[in-house]
Motif scaffolding. Structure first.
Motif, PDB file in Angstrom:
ATOM      1  N   GLY A 180       0.829  -1.197   0.000  1.00 55.77           N
ATOM      2  CA  GLY A 180       0.000   0.000   0.000  1.00 55.77           C
ATOM      3  C   GLY A 180       0.866   1.251   0.000  1.00 55.77           C
ATOM      4  N   THR A 181       0.212   2.397  -0.119  1.00 51.92           N
ATOM      5  CA  THR A 181       0.925   3.671  -0.100  1.00 51.92           C
ATOM      6  C   THR A 181       0.397   4.539   1.037  1.00 51.92           C
ATOM      7  OG1 THR A 181      -0.625   4.586  -1.714  1.00 51.92           O
ATOM      8  CG2 THR A 181       1.430   3.693  -2.565  1.00 51.92           C
ATOM      9  N   ILE A 182       1.259   5.396   1.537  1.00 50.86           N
ATOM     10  CA  ILE A 182       0.878   6.329   2.604  1.00 50.86           C
ATOM     11  C   ILE A 182       0.121   7.488   1.970  1.00 50.86           C
ATOM     12  CG2 ILE A 182       1.739   7.771   4.482  1.00 50.86           C
ATOM     13  CD1 ILE A 182       4.289   6.066   4.469  1.00 50.86           C
ATOM     14  N   ALA A 183      -1.048   7.794   2.491  1.00 53.63           N
ATOM     15  CA  ALA A 183      -1.859   8.881   1.952  1.00 53.63           C
ATOM     16  C   ALA A 183      -1.274  10.235   2.359  1.00 53.63           C
ATOM     17  CB  ALA A 183      -3.299   8.751   2.440  1.00 53.63           C
ATOM     18  N   GLU A 184      -1.780  11.284   1.738  1.00 52.97           N
ATOM     19  CA  GLU A 184      -1.244  12.632   1.941  1.00 52.97           C
ATOM     20  C   GLU A 184      -1.203  13.073   3.404  1.00 52.97           C
ATOM     21  OE1 GLU A 184      -2.543  17.124   0.660  1.00 52.97           O
ATOM     22  OE2 GLU A 184      -2.721  15.554  -0.868  1.00 52.97           O
ATOM     23  N   PRO A 185      -2.222  12.756   4.256  1.00 50.24           N
ATOM     24  CA  PRO A 185      -2.153  13.213   5.662  1.00 50.24           C
ATOM     25  C   PRO A 185      -0.963  12.666   6.443  1.00 50.24           C
ATOM     26  CG  PRO A 185      -4.391  12.566   5.092  1.00 50.24           C
ATOM     27  CD  PRO A 185      -3.528  12.135   3.956  1.00 50.24           C
ATOM     28  N   GLY A 186      -0.314  11.612   5.945  1.00 50.52           N
ATOM     29  CA  GLY A 186       0.820  11.039   6.667  1.00 50.52           C
ATOM     30  C   GLY A 186       2.169  11.493   6.166  1.00 50.52           C
ATOM     31  N   LEU A 187       2.202  12.458   5.241  1.00 51.33           N
ATOM     32  CA  LEU A 187       3.458  12.913   4.638  1.00 51.33           C
ATOM     33  C   LEU A 187       3.546  14.432   4.756  1.00 51.33           C
ATOM     34  CD1 LEU A 187       3.262  10.771   1.376  1.00 51.33           C
ATOM     35  CD2 LEU A 187       4.655  10.267   3.385  1.00 51.33           C
ATOM     36  N   ILE A 188       4.774  14.937   4.794  1.00 56.10           N
ATOM     37  CA  ILE A 188       4.955  16.387   4.853  1.00 56.10           C
ATOM     38  C   ILE A 188       5.280  16.964   3.486  1.00 56.10           C
ATOM     39  CG2 ILE A 188       5.697  16.356   7.263  1.00 56.10           C
ATOM     40  CD1 ILE A 188       8.576  16.744   6.246  1.00 56.10           C
ATOM     41  N   GLY A 189       5.474  16.123   2.477  1.00 59.53           N
ATOM     42  CA  GLY A 189       5.771  16.611   1.136  1.00 59.53           C
ATOM     43  C   GLY A 189       5.531  15.532   0.105  1.00 59.53           C
TER      44      GLY A 189
END
Length: 768
Positions: free
Chosen positions: A138-147
């Motif tokens: 799976g991939t980490i969605a936008e809320p879990g990344l800072i960029g």
């Protein structure tokens, strides 16, 4: 009526409107980008806080429950890029999920950021794939990344164990309560931030002011026709203001489109290891409204200000007559006033209430605006004194003498940008020692350091690193303590066990072979080595405690009669050992418990991938962390972030400088189309005209850069005095900034040659 003229003026009107809209739009796009930066920084900070987990501190762990999660640090580095990684082991059905993750990965699985997934699936990420062999589920969605370009992953791990005092693995019951950097206000960093924003924003305003005056001479001739059909001078000025207002509103629309395009592309850009998601770049409503109101207002004011010295009569425009000489007194007041505002700040307590940020802002603004006021006067005075020369030179000088103000407007923006950049470079260079911590490391001897964490036998780790590609030398040490009693010792001393080659890196030895032992007395303070090193004495390994999970089994060691003395030298991390140095053959039978392994690696400097090969070996050996890179200095994170922001902003301003200069150059060529056609019809060579256009650009640019250098050095000296630092001119930075500005101008000149050659045709004299 003025707005109608802007949109219904035929092909000439549309060309003029398009140039104005593009020039203003470029500036508006950059202004909107700057207004979106506070929101982008706030979102990055909030998301970083929301996913924080490890405190990296020795503390009592939580008790296991159905809502707890064991988290371990699994981050790594790939080609100087940080890869954020965590290992997860949920302990119950209510264990907290990391932000952006919908399901816990099992052992052998991981969820990754989109950028990391793309890297791992490419040939470029083959070496990193060796460190991260788990299956991507799976991939980490936008809320879990800072960029958008951040490299991050979470992987499952069945055997994570929480150990007290070991901060790399912790038990948590929620995300967002981990390590947070304490916020502190450093007045020097506040000053740097203020100056950075002023230096980046002021050139944008100058460019917008220049763009709304595109086509000024043709506009004034059209206004003369309006006087002929009955309008008075006040009505004529209102019509001109309306035309400028329409152009600026069109520029706002074009700038918004440019901004939306840049915003959409921002997710695929990684500048200086900083990236954002397009959703981060939302301009502050208040600041965006300020831009929307300020740009049209500035367009009207600039137009009315420009017309104050132009007499528009029914039969023509009085502009060709000898213009009045520009006065110096009010122009010199601006930089003098700026220095006057900054001078009282010199010697003030920067940590007290008497450090007035508004006064500093006003002083910097007046100094930089002073460049735009002084440059037209300097250009006028210099070109009026320039003498005869070749035909191209005479054409250029005569044109500059007739319209020195137009030439100065073209280079005002780049002069302001260079002056501010020189001052900032001086300030950054002057205070960098304050935010740079020199380490004791010696990267010339070893470039990496690996800690064994008592989990991997030292001999096996050393053998693994010796066979690693890119590793030239391996220095391996086991370290611990020996004491005079089995329990409750009175005296103890450090002990280091390594082969002779490694021991020579930490001590000057008289001679060495396996089985030798050495004593190094401490340089100062109480020293137990001399009393403990009596021949025949029995010393005990692991007699102090049984920390780090190692069983407490003291092992005796008899001090040999032939123990040699050695002199300590600093190891690659700057640590100077004392106590005992032993070769493996001098150890007690069966080895000694309670030792801690350290390895230093000297890498092949000709192989760029050598650090990654060493990191891959460390993970194959089972080390929980990467070997640490040894550096000679470390910089403050906030200072580094500010420098990064300056470079990113400077890149945007430099792009704006080039684009705006090109648009301005094209507008000037369009204005002179009939003049160029007339000269060609009379037999003037194209080479001569091309050189004259180049001289018309080069002379104002040279004068602007000279003035910008003088003002930049004065501003930089004042700012350094305010920070209490000695005034030192970084001539390399000064030459670099002026060289970059010159390169931009040369590039613009080259790009304007094709349209110039197309305009140099006799048929340009045709008219309807």
């Amino acid at each position: 009526m003025g707005a109608r003229f802007a949109f219904t003026g035929g092909r000439e009107g549309w060309a003029r409107l398009l140039l104005t809209a593009v020039g203003v739009g470029l500036g508006v796009a950059l202004l909107l980008l700057f207004t979106a930066i506070p929101n982008a920084l706030a979102v990055r900070h909030d998301r970083e806080s929301a996913r924080s987990d490890l405190s990296y501190a020795a503390k009592s762990p939580l008790k296991k429950a159905d809502d707890t999660l064991v988290v371990g640090d699994a981050g790594t580095t790939f080609r100087d890029k940080e890869v954020r990684g965590r290992e997860l082991r949920p302990e119950g059905p209510r264990a907290p999920l990391p932000p952006g993750v919908s399901k816990f990965p099992r052992a052998g699985e991981m969820v990754v950021s989109p950028a990391l997934k793309k890297l791992l699936q490419s040939g470029e990420g083959r070496m990193l794939r060796e460190r991260l062999p788990e299956r991507i589920v799976g991939t980490i969605a936008e809320p879990g990344l800072i960029g958008a370009q951040e490299l991050a992953f979470y992987r499952g791990a069945d055997h994570l164990t929480v150990r007290e005092g070991y901060g790399l693995v912790e038990r948590i019951d929620r995300f967002g309560a981990g390590f947070k950097t304490p916020e502190k206000k450093d007045p020097v960093l506040v000053l740097l931030t203020l100056v950075v924003f002023l230096v980046l924003l002021l050139p944008v305003g100058v460019f917008i002011a220049a763009a709304v005056r595109f086509g000024g001479e043709r506009r004034d001739r059209r206004l003369a026709a309006l006087r002929l059909v009955g309008s008075d001078s006040r009505m004529t000025r209102r019509i001109a203001a309306g035309e400028a207002l329409a152009g600026s509103v069109a520029g706002l629309a074009v700038g918004t489109v440019f901004f939306l395009l840049v915003r959409e592309l921002s997710g695929s850009v990684d500048l200086f290891d900083v990236s954002v998601f397009p959703s981060y770049l939302i301009p502050s409503p208040l600041l965006a409204l300020l831009v929307a109101a300020a740009v049209p207002a500035a367009a009207v004011l600039v137009t009315l200000f420009a017309l104050r010295g132009v007499v528009i009569e029914p039969l023509g425009v009085v502009r060709a007559a000898t213009p009045p000489r520009r006065r110096l007194w009010w122009r010199i007041l601006l930089p003098v006033g700026g220095l006057g505002l900054l001078y009282p700040m010199i010697g003030k307590d920067r940590y007290g209430k008497d450090f007035n940020q508004y006064q500093v802002t006003g002083g910097v603004l007046l100094l930089l605006v002073g460049v735009t006021a002084l440059l037209p006067w300097v250009v006028e005075r210099v070109v009026n004194r320039l003498g005869s020369g070749g035909v191209a030179w005479q054409l250029a000088i005569r044109r500059l003498q007739l319209s020195s103000g137009t030439a100065a407007r073209m280079v005002n923006g780049i002069a302001v940008a260079v002056a501010g950049a020189i001052a900032l470079q001086m300030l950054f260079t002057g205070v960098q020692d304050q935010y740079t911590k020199q380490t004791a490391n010696d990267p010339a001897r070893a470039q990496m350091h690996a800690d064994m964490w008592d989990q991997v036998p030292l001999a096996r780790a050393a053998a693994g690193f010796r066979t690693t590609k890119g590793v030239a030398k391996v220095y391996a040490f086991d370290e611990g303590y020996v004491a005079d009693r089995r329990e409750s010792p009175e005296n103890s001393a450090p002990v280091t066990i390594a082969d002779c080659a490694s021991l020579r890196e930490v001590a000057a030895l008289p001679s060495c072979r396996d089985g030798d032992s050495f004593a190094i007395p401490a340089g100062s303070g109480e020293d137990a080595t001399s009393s403990l090193s009596r021949p025949g004495s029995t010393l005990w390994f692991d007699s102090i405690d049984g920390s780090q999970g190692v069983a407490h089994r003291p092992t005796p060691w008899k001090v040999p009669a032939g123990m040699k003395h050695a002199r300590a030298i600093k190891d690659p991390t700057g640590y100077e050992r004392n106590g005992f140095l032993l070769t493996p053959g001098a150890l007690p039978r069966g080895g000694a418990p309670g030792l801690h392994g350290q390895i230093y690696l000297a890498l092949d400097q000709g192989l760029a991938a050598a650090p990654d090969h060493a990191r891959n070996t460390a993970r194959r050996l089972g080390l929980p962390t990467d070997p640490e890179m040894l550096v000679s200095s470390k910089r403050d994170d906030t200072y580094d972030s500010l420098r990064t922001f300056l470079f990113v902003g400077a890149a945007g301003v430099l792009a704006l400088i080039g684009a705006s200069l090109l648009v301005s150059q094209l507008e000037q060529l369009r204005e002179r189309r009939k003049l160029l056609s007339s000269l060609i019809a009379f037999g003037t060579r194209r080479r001569t005209l091309s050189l004259s256009v180049l001289w018309q650009t080069a002379i104002p640019i040279g004068l602007g850069l000279a003035l910008a250098t003088a003002v930049g050095l004065a501003l930089g000296a004042a700012l350094l005095k305010m920070t209490g630092k000695p005034v030192v001119v970084d001539w390399t930075s000064v030459l670099t900034m002026t060289g970059l500005a010159t390169a931009v101008v040369l590039l613009v000149s080259v790009l304007s040659l094709p349209p110039l050659l197309r305009l140099m045709r006799a048929d340009g004299l045709r008219t309807e």
